[in-house]
Design an enzyme around this catalytic site. Sequence first.
Site, PDB file in Angstrom:
ATOM      1  N   LYS A 122     -34.640  36.888  19.105  1.00 43.08           N
ATOM      2  CA  LYS A 122     -34.359  36.419  17.748  1.00 43.08           C
ATOM      3  C   LYS A 122     -32.918  36.693  17.328  1.00 43.08           C
ATOM      4  O   LYS A 122     -32.230  35.816  16.796  1.00 43.08           O
ATOM      5  CB  LYS A 122     -35.313  37.097  16.749  1.00 43.08           C
ATOM      6  CG  LYS A 122     -36.766  36.726  16.904  1.00 43.08           C
ATOM      7  CD  LYS A 122     -37.616  37.334  15.812  1.00 43.08           C
ATOM      8  CE  LYS A 122     -37.756  38.831  15.910  1.00 43.08           C
ATOM      9  NZ  LYS A 122     -38.516  39.268  17.087  1.00 43.08           N
ATOM     10  N   THR A 123     -32.474  37.916  17.534  1.00 45.27           N
ATOM     11  CA  THR A 123     -31.135  38.289  17.074  1.00 45.27           C
ATOM     12  C   THR A 123     -30.072  37.464  17.785  1.00 45.27           C
ATOM     13  O   THR A 123     -29.132  36.960  17.157  1.00 45.27           O
ATOM     14  CB  THR A 123     -30.888  39.793  17.297  1.00 45.27           C
ATOM     15  OG1 THR A 123     -31.797  40.543  16.492  1.00 45.27           O
ATOM     16  CG2 THR A 123     -29.473  40.178  16.914  1.00 45.27           C
ATOM     17  N   GLU A 166     -33.499  35.550  10.950  1.00 39.19           N
ATOM     18  CA  GLU A 166     -34.556  36.007  11.838  1.00 39.19           C
ATOM     19  C   GLU A 166     -35.876  36.005  11.080  1.00 39.19           C
ATOM     20  O   GLU A 166     -35.928  36.358   9.900  1.00 39.19           O
ATOM     21  CB  GLU A 166     -34.266  37.424  12.336  1.00 39.19           C
ATOM     22  CG  GLU A 166     -33.151  37.500  13.330  1.00 39.19           C
ATOM     23  CD  GLU A 166     -33.078  38.863  13.995  1.00 39.19           C
ATOM     24  OE1 GLU A 166     -34.136  39.443  14.262  1.00 39.19           O
ATOM     25  OE2 GLU A 166     -31.957  39.322  14.244  1.00 39.19           O
TER      26      GLU A 166
END
Length: 465
Positions: A122-123, A166
């Site tokens: 995600k990051t 996110e």
Amino acid sequence: MKPGLPTAMERPHFIGIGGAGMSGIAKILAQRGGQVAGSDARGDSETADALRAHGVTVHGGHTADHLAADSTCVVVSSAIRADNPELARAAELGIPVVHRSDALAALMDGLRPIAVAGTHGKTTTTSMLAVSLSALGLDPSYAIGGDLDAPGSNAHHGEGDIFVAEADESDRTFHKYSPQVAIILNAELDHHANYASIEEIYESFETFVGKIVPGGTLVVAHGQEGAAEIARRVAGREGLTVVTYGEEEDADIRITKITPRGLTSEVTVVLDGRMLTFTVSVPGRHYAHNAVAALAAGVALGIPAHNLASALGKYTGVKRRLQLKGAAAGVQVIDSYAHHPTEMTADLEAIRGAAGDSRILVVFQPHLFSRTQELGKEMGQALALADASVVLDIYPAREDPLPGVTSEIIIAAARAAGADVTAEHDKTAVADVIAGMAKPGDLVLTMGAGDVTDLGPAILARLSS
């Protein structure tokens, strides 16, 4: 456009303001004109200083006195315990308590949100979108779970109409968002304190997909079993466009080639019948897939693919995601946030591909007792990809110890898989241990989601001496 300050957030107080997710929301609120304050266990951190540069008041430690009586709300994350003195004070004063996810959802209101979900990646994917969209002059707002290039660079209030964020599945708070475009990178069993089975994970992601606005798009990894299962479950939903990406022949955006070039990769995709080749400035097949997911999401918002592909090359990494910390005595030290077996395997394979004949030494710190209990064996098997590993005690984060759950679960599994593993209970001794193991040409990875990241500078200093 310039969204205003959400109702009741003119004077917010954040408990745990130094956290990756919390600090980003606090920064955006301050940039929108809010009088932001908060507290954190470490009031002297680089993140706290970065917030102060935006006019935010940051208190060190947690006491009831830190909460101003005229605060309009108190913002908390799932990590804040019920007995926190500032939370108790908020109840006494009748100040509303807002979860971090609700605050983030309010910040997205009126914009075109891209929500990035998945058990891992995600990051990185959110960062790729933030950097590439910024490079194209679109000035997006974004909230990322890690710093791009400096403390406090995890969030930005932009003048554009896109918000990239996110979407955290760990506590189901990603159900709060209503994105125009959602990405599901993968779906695997994790966060065992909140999910009892993979079926619960799938159901949670299905709920997340149901929050996509009518006419919106779901971008999903075609070749990842969990993500593909969710795509099958939501296929045919009215008002939802599903776009798949991957190396499979029937993927909507097909990855035809990934060529490693040292610590970068060259990626070729076929999109709408046209071939497109671009550079990803971080190594590893999984990062190439993340970049293609970002490409698909941007295209879904109407951004020309060739422009976005070129801009994706501007991304050079995010802190803690295979971040080079430095080199000393011919040894490179790299920091990895990987803490789930899939992430560990992916990062180790990426480094192995870039390392050539160099040895890979890992300092691994398990994260959470519950995760170690459920996935410790698989963590140990992942460490077998390294030439040698040092395994620390479990970083507890928000959890209390579980009987019989220690790093020995990982160590035993690693040794059974043929790995060379050393147990080290004293974190301060690691620099000496690594200095005794490392030889010129070696690569050292500090790996885990806890404070193992702090060891990089100490290892470099010890190697230098």
